[in-house]
Design an enzyme around this catalytic site. Structure first.
Site, mmCIF file in Angstrom:
data_model
loop_
_atom_site.group_PDB
_atom_site.id
_atom_site.type_symbol
_atom_site.label_atom_id
_atom_site.label_comp_id
_atom_site.label_asym_id
_atom_site.label_seq_id
_atom_site.Cartn_x
_atom_site.Cartn_y
_atom_site.Cartn_z
ATOM 1 N N ASP A 268 0.866 -1.174 0.000
ATOM 2 C CA ASP A 268 0.000 0.000 0.000
ATOM 3 C C ASP A 268 0.909 1.233 0.000
ATOM 4 O OD1 ASP A 268 -3.179 0.611 1.677
ATOM 5 O OD2 ASP A 268 -2.121 1.740 0.134
HETATM 6 C C1 GLC Z 1 -4.329 4.208 -0.132
HETATM 7 C C2 GLC Z 1 -5.247 3.093 0.317
HETATM 8 C C3 GLC Z 1 -5.406 1.983 -0.689
HETATM 9 C C4 GLC Z 1 -5.341 2.543 -2.097
HETATM 10 C C5 GLC Z 1 -3.919 3.069 -2.287
HETATM 11 C C6 GLC Z 1 -3.732 3.667 -3.689
HETATM 12 O O1 GLC Z 1 -3.453 4.539 0.924
HETATM 13 O O2 GLC Z 1 -4.944 2.496 1.574
HETATM 14 O O3 GLC Z 1 -6.667 1.341 -0.418
HETATM 15 O O4 GLC Z 1 -5.633 1.535 -3.052
HETATM 16 O O5 GLC Z 1 -3.565 4.046 -1.311
HETATM 17 O O6 GLC Z 1 -4.517 4.798 -3.843
#
Ligand code: GLC
Length: 724
Positions: A268
């Protein structure tokens, strides 16, 4: 399509720096772009200015012409000519926004959810997106956590059904091909157990037993992977002492060795960099080493792999074999998407204009919204009679239209009607009055305008709820009542004595004690997407009948949390008798939720006949049928969700008081009766026993059937010893 041999040859042709670059995901600003959605903190990016590193994928860019330009610019400069992957969060629609996933789950209709995912993929793929950071299927048991909005609720098995349905919808259905330019590669998240954050505080620690992890939190991710989900995203949180993003037991032992997943694992946002503040890495260099050894293939939005991976290999601290395996998985995904044949995947502005926001998509969004809304109370006020009466809409959502919800991608609030506008479209503007009375937040409370419109009306709709930013990522709330002065507004409106329906726009279960008694009707609309207000109007006037059922119970108070339906019995369960004092419960509140899992009303009523089993003993190799007659005893046609739960009365470890194992929709005319039958088989009874082995255990069970997780009939049966 490249052959496996050609992919290996391409890998062999790359320099170590180019390999490391394939394992880096940045926003488009790294390519000199100026757009792209920022979905996390930028403070840790720290890629050296002017870094010429050739990255492998881009986060958050959208738009066919824009993505074509970024891809073309990259390929012009690239020595190796490997196309970029474009990934984005198309969580519940791209431009035509569907209800938030927690709402979609309340449809209890995986086919409809699959259809919605397919529509979202068609729009996003036309817009140049190739990978979707969805399904999010984190199990949730705490409504303080704002990301309950993004999942389908508190039941592991149901979350798995929806995760598989969304995966199939994005990837072209069972056996679909990612070469189909109308598909997206799906990425299941957040692996693992992100929803168990202590205190409901986002990004907080989880502390679970191995059994709870395997029994409750892992199954839905596994179902998505069994449905062919192409990628996995690691979560921010700690799992058994190690952050998931640096947790080899989670990512290599369970995900790859036990489950056999050989797709791409992406972190993430900056989750690799956050191994430092977590306190398991002293530096970004150490964080990079931990993550790649644990099995993370792509570093999303942190400097760790970009600045240190090649050096770690040269220093002999990371075997180049691991880098090669990761890059090969990334190249295979690009190959599966057909990018080596067409780096643009047929995305172009003409196709985008034809597909995105298509009227047929809006019709589907309206249907999905109506199916996701849950009627929690109705004293007969709904549906409004066609008597020409005046309707006063009061509350913040009498004037607000931001009902799309968080993570609504390219959705525009302006595309959505407000609730008064939707009612006026249906009833005529002369029959609809509106006054806010207060904001969603803040201390303002202007009752004069509200009293004027209510006194002129025959019936009232109180349109209240949360702001979309109060749920979703970083959207945790310690108190879960209606924010601002809305509860005071509701009490003031109830005191005016006109029959009042409360319509809720929110992204989590709320504490509704302040409105449940005073409202003649209570409709949970969630954040219902682009067509949500029109769908709510359809239900209020009876053009559609409510059929949503809660996939997450509503507590009476946040003090009861966790209060999920599939809890253990304890040694002192409350029985409601006189000797309940020394039993598990509260002195100041009942122990059950205000509205339980599986609950929802319709515009008619149903009666259940006697539950029957076709045999008292289930042979492990056979099946046992449980049946119940269901009758529509009301005056309107309606849909009833007949639910099957099972309880294992005694096991080698404690077992939940009930677990959802099946459901069937029945559509019945007034007076009509139908027989609903479920087949119970031995695999439905399996669990992680004392030795963590996943198996059933012979003994006594209950089959429970009814309209929600509390209103059930039960019959006992026995699973016999396996004679094989
Ligand atoms: C964010 C979220 C995740 C998302 C990612 C990309 O921090 O936790 O769910 O897909 O970043 O945007």
């Amino acid at each position: 399509m490249k052959t496996e041999r050609e992919l290996h040859a391409l890998l062999a042709s790359l320099t170590l720096s180019e390999k490391a670059g394939q394992m880096v995901q940045q926003g488009e600003e790294h390519l000199g772009g100026t757009g792209g959605e920022i979905t996390g903190p930028l403070r840790h990016l720290r890629l050296e200015p002017g870094t010429t590193l050739e990255i492998g994928s881009v986060l958050g860019s959208t738009g066919a012409a824009h993505i074509r330009e970024l891809q073309a610019r990259h390929l012009d400069r690239s020595r190796h000519g490997i196309p970029l992957l474009f990934m984005a969060d198309v969580i519940h629609g791209y431009r035509t926004i569907l209800p938030v996933p927690l709402a979609q789950g309340c449809s209890f209709d995986p086919d409809l959810v699959r259809e919605g995912a397919r529509m979202a993929a068609a729009e996003a793929a036309a817009g140049g997106v190739q990978v979707n950071f969805s399904p999010m299927c984190d199990l949730v048991r705490d409504p303080r956590w704002g990301r309950v909005m993004e999942t389908t609720g508190e039941d592991p098995w149901l979350n798995g059904l929806f995760a598989a349905a969304m995966t199939e919808g994005y990837q072209g259905g069972p056996g679909g091909s990612l070469r189909d330019p109308e598909t997206l590669a799906a990425c299941v998240k957040h692996f693992a157990a992100y929803g168990a954050a202590e205190g409901g505080r986002d990004y907080n620690t989880t502390d679970l037993s191995e059994r709870t992890l395997r029994e409750s939190y892992l199954p839905a991710y596994r179902r998505a992977l069994d449905a062919g989900c192409a990628m996995v995203m690691t979560s921010f949180n700690v799992v058994d002492g190690l952050p998931a993003t640096g947790n080899a037991r989670l990512l290599r032992t369970i995900l790859r060795e036990e489950w056999g997943f050989d797709g791409v694992v992406i972190s993430d946002w900056n989750a690799i960099g956050e191994l430092v503040p977590h306190g398991v890495a002293e530096t970004f260099r150490e964080a990079a080493r931990l993550a790649v050894l644990a099995g993370v293939d792509i570093d999303m939005m942190s400097p760790c792999y970009a600045n240190h991976l090649a050096e770690l290999v040269i220093a002999g601290e990371v075997p180049e074999r691991l880098v090669d395996e990761a890059v090969l998985r990334i190249l295979r995904l690009k190959n599966a998407l057909g990018l080596f044949d067409d780096p643009f995947r047929q995305a172009d502005p003409e196709r985008e204009a034809r597909v995105v926001f298509h009227p047929g998509h809006r019709a589907l969004a309206r249907k999905a919204a109506a199916r996701s809304m849950v009627l929690l109370k109705n004293d007969g006020l709904l549906p409004f009679p066609p008597d020409g009466g005046i309707v006063a809409v009061v509350g913040p959502y009498a004037v607000e239209r931001h009902i799309l919800g968080g993570w609504s991608c390219l959705g525009e609030d302006a595309d959505a009607a407000s609730l008064p506008e939707a009612l006026a479209e249906r009833l005529g503007a002369h029959r609809v009055l509106a006054a806010a009375g207060c904001g969603i937040e803040g201390d303002d409370l202007d009752l004069a305008a509200v009293e004027r419109v209510v006194s002129a009306a025959d019936r009232v709709v109180l349109a209240v709820g949360e702001h979309p930013g109060m749920s979703g990522e970083a959207g945790s709330r310690a108190a879960i009542g209606l924010p601002g002065r809305q509860e005071a507004l509701c009490r003031a409106v109830f005191a005016l004595g006109k029959p009042c329906a409360v319509v809720l726009f929110n992204g989590r279960p709320l504490d509704l004690r302040s409105v449940a008694d005073g409202a003649a009707a209570l409709l949970e609309a969630w954040f219902p997407g682009t067509e949500g207000a029109r769908a709510a109007a359809d239900l209020l006037v009876g053009d559609a009948s409510p059929r949503g059922r809660l996939t997450m119970g509503f507590p009476r108070s946040v003090g009861q949390v966790p209060i999920h339906y599939n809890h253990f019995n304890t040694g002192r369960p409350r029985t409601g008798g006189a000797d309940d004092y020394f039993c598990s419960g509260y002195q100041d509140l009942p122990s059950d939720p205000l509205f339980p899992f599986g609950f929802g009303l319709s515009y008619t009523q149903f009666s259940y006949g006697d539950l029957r089993l076709d045999r008292p003993v289930l042979d492990p190799a056979g099946c046992l049928a449980v049946s119940v007659p269901v009758t529509n005893i009301g005056s309107r046609p309606g849909s009833e969700l007949v639910q099957l739960y099972i309880r294992d009365l005694c096991g080698s470890v404690v077992r939940p008081v009930r677990e959802l194992k099946g459901f069937q929709w029945v559509d019945l005319a007034p007076g009509e009766t139908t027989e609903v039958t479920f087949a119970i088989t031995e695999p439905m009874l399996r669990f992680h026993g004392a030795d963590l082995r996943y198996a059933s255990e012979p003994g006594r069970f209950l089959a429970l059937v009814g309209s929600d997780s509390l209103h059930l009939q039960e019959k006992e049966f026995v699973l016999s010893q396996d004679r094989r």
